[in-house]
Scaffold this motif. Structure first.
Motif, PDB file in Angstrom:
ATOM      1  N   TYR A  84      -9.527  -1.241  -1.349  1.00 38.56           N
ATOM      2  CA  TYR A  84      -8.498  -1.543  -2.343  1.00 38.56           C
ATOM      3  C   TYR A  84      -7.107  -1.609  -1.718  1.00 38.56           C
ATOM      4  CZ  TYR A  84      -5.587  -1.315  -6.477  1.00 38.56           C
ATOM      5  OH  TYR A  84      -4.636  -1.577  -7.427  1.00 38.56           O
ATOM      6  N   VAL A  85      -6.736  -0.607  -0.946  1.00 41.14           N
ATOM      7  CA  VAL A  85      -5.399  -0.607  -0.351  1.00 41.14           C
ATOM      8  C   VAL A  85      -5.278  -1.742   0.673  1.00 41.14           C
ATOM      9  CG1 VAL A  85      -5.716   1.033   1.563  1.00 41.14           C
ATOM     10  CG2 VAL A  85      -3.521   0.890   0.380  1.00 41.14           C
ATOM     11  N   LEU A  98       7.663  -3.433   0.190  1.00 42.67           N
ATOM     12  CA  LEU A  98       6.450  -2.803  -0.323  1.00 42.67           C
ATOM     13  C   LEU A  98       5.718  -2.085   0.804  1.00 42.67           C
ATOM     14  CD1 LEU A  98       4.213  -2.201  -2.391  1.00 42.67           C
ATOM     15  CD2 LEU A  98       3.244  -4.452  -1.847  1.00 42.67           C
ATOM     16  N   HIS A  99       5.567  -2.744   1.925  1.00 39.55           N
ATOM     17  CA  HIS A  99       4.878  -2.131   3.064  1.00 39.55           C
ATOM     18  C   HIS A  99       5.616  -0.879   3.540  1.00 39.55           C
ATOM     19  CE1 HIS A  99       1.686  -5.143   3.996  1.00 39.55           C
ATOM     20  NE2 HIS A  99       2.433  -5.807   3.125  1.00 39.55           N
ATOM     21  N   GLU A 100       6.947  -0.928   3.511  1.00 34.85           N
ATOM     22  CA  GLU A 100       7.731   0.246   3.901  1.00 34.85           C
ATOM     23  C   GLU A 100       7.467   1.406   2.947  1.00 34.85           C
ATOM     24  OE1 GLU A 100      11.786  -1.055   4.010  1.00 34.85           O
ATOM     25  OE2 GLU A 100      11.474  -2.265   5.824  1.00 34.85           O
ATOM     26  N   GLU A 101       7.437   1.122   1.661  1.00 36.65           N
ATOM     27  CA  GLU A 101       7.190   2.182   0.677  1.00 36.65           C
ATOM     28  C   GLU A 101       5.768   2.724   0.804  1.00 36.65           C
ATOM     29  OE1 GLU A 101       9.385   3.749  -1.091  1.00 36.65           O
ATOM     30  OE2 GLU A 101      10.965   2.391  -0.415  1.00 36.65           O
ATOM     31  N   LEU A 102       4.806   1.859   1.068  1.00 33.42           N
ATOM     32  CA  LEU A 102       3.427   2.323   1.258  1.00 33.42           C
ATOM     33  C   LEU A 102       3.313   3.198   2.503  1.00 33.42           C
ATOM     34  CD1 LEU A 102       1.394  -0.886   0.316  1.00 33.42           C
ATOM     35  CD2 LEU A 102       1.844   1.129  -1.107  1.00 33.42           C
ATOM     36  N   LEU A 107       0.314   5.858   2.605  1.00 30.80           N
ATOM     37  CA  LEU A 107      -0.856   5.174   2.048  1.00 30.80           C
ATOM     38  C   LEU A 107      -1.443   4.181   3.033  1.00 30.80           C
ATOM     39  CD1 LEU A 107       0.522   4.635  -1.546  1.00 30.80           C
ATOM     40  CD2 LEU A 107      -1.251   6.235  -0.851  1.00 30.80           C
ATOM     41  N   ILE A 108      -0.616   3.696   3.952  1.00 33.25           N
ATOM     42  CA  ILE A 108      -1.075   2.811   5.014  1.00 33.25           C
ATOM     43  C   ILE A 108      -0.455   3.288   6.315  1.00 33.25           C
ATOM     44  CG2 ILE A 108      -1.387   0.824   3.492  1.00 33.25           C
ATOM     45  CD1 ILE A 108       1.215  -0.360   4.630  1.00 33.25           C
ATOM     46  N   GLY A 109      -1.062   2.865   7.428  1.00 41.63           N
ATOM     47  CA  GLY A 109      -0.564   3.272   8.739  1.00 41.63           C
ATOM     48  C   GLY A 109       0.497   2.374   9.270  1.00 41.63           C
TER      49      GLY A 109
END
Length: 109
Positions: A84-85, A98-102, A107-109
């Motif tokens: 999902y992620v 968005l990627h920065e916030e994740l 939530l992501i590497g």
């Protein structure tokens, strides 16, 4: 009244369409209705992402933390979370904020 009486089936029926109430009673209802909570958090996170903006991304990351907790810890399906992620990340490749916030939310590497 349903919460006071511990009538969890009726409580769920009363709150299931209102996100704020679902969150309020999550400690009582999540283990009984994890799929409904997953759907609610998926929908809200994806809606926030579609609205764009760093604050929306930050709120979406909080909802995605809930999704991760449900899928990895409650349902013991970490592979579903990873899929999902990964789909969220791939679908929104151009959204740097968005990627920065994740990443900030781990939530992501």
């Amino acid at each position: 009244i349903y919460a006071y009486q511990e009538d969890l089936d009726q409580l769920f029926k009363a709150v299931k369409g209102v996100h704020e109430l679902l969150v309020k009673y999550e400690d009582r209802l999540l283990s009984l209705h994890p799929e409904h909570y997953l759907d609610a958090y998926h929908t809200r996170a994806e809606s926030l992402i579609a609205q764009r903006g760093r604050e929306n991304y930050r709120q979406a990351a909080e909802d995605l933390k809930k999704v991760r907790g449900i899928q990895r810890d409650l349902q013991k399906r970490p592979e579903d979370w990873e899929r999902y992620v990964g789909a969220i990340r791939d679908k929104n490749k151009s959204l740097r904020a968005l990627h920065e916030e994740l990443r900030t939310a781990r939530l992501i590497g």
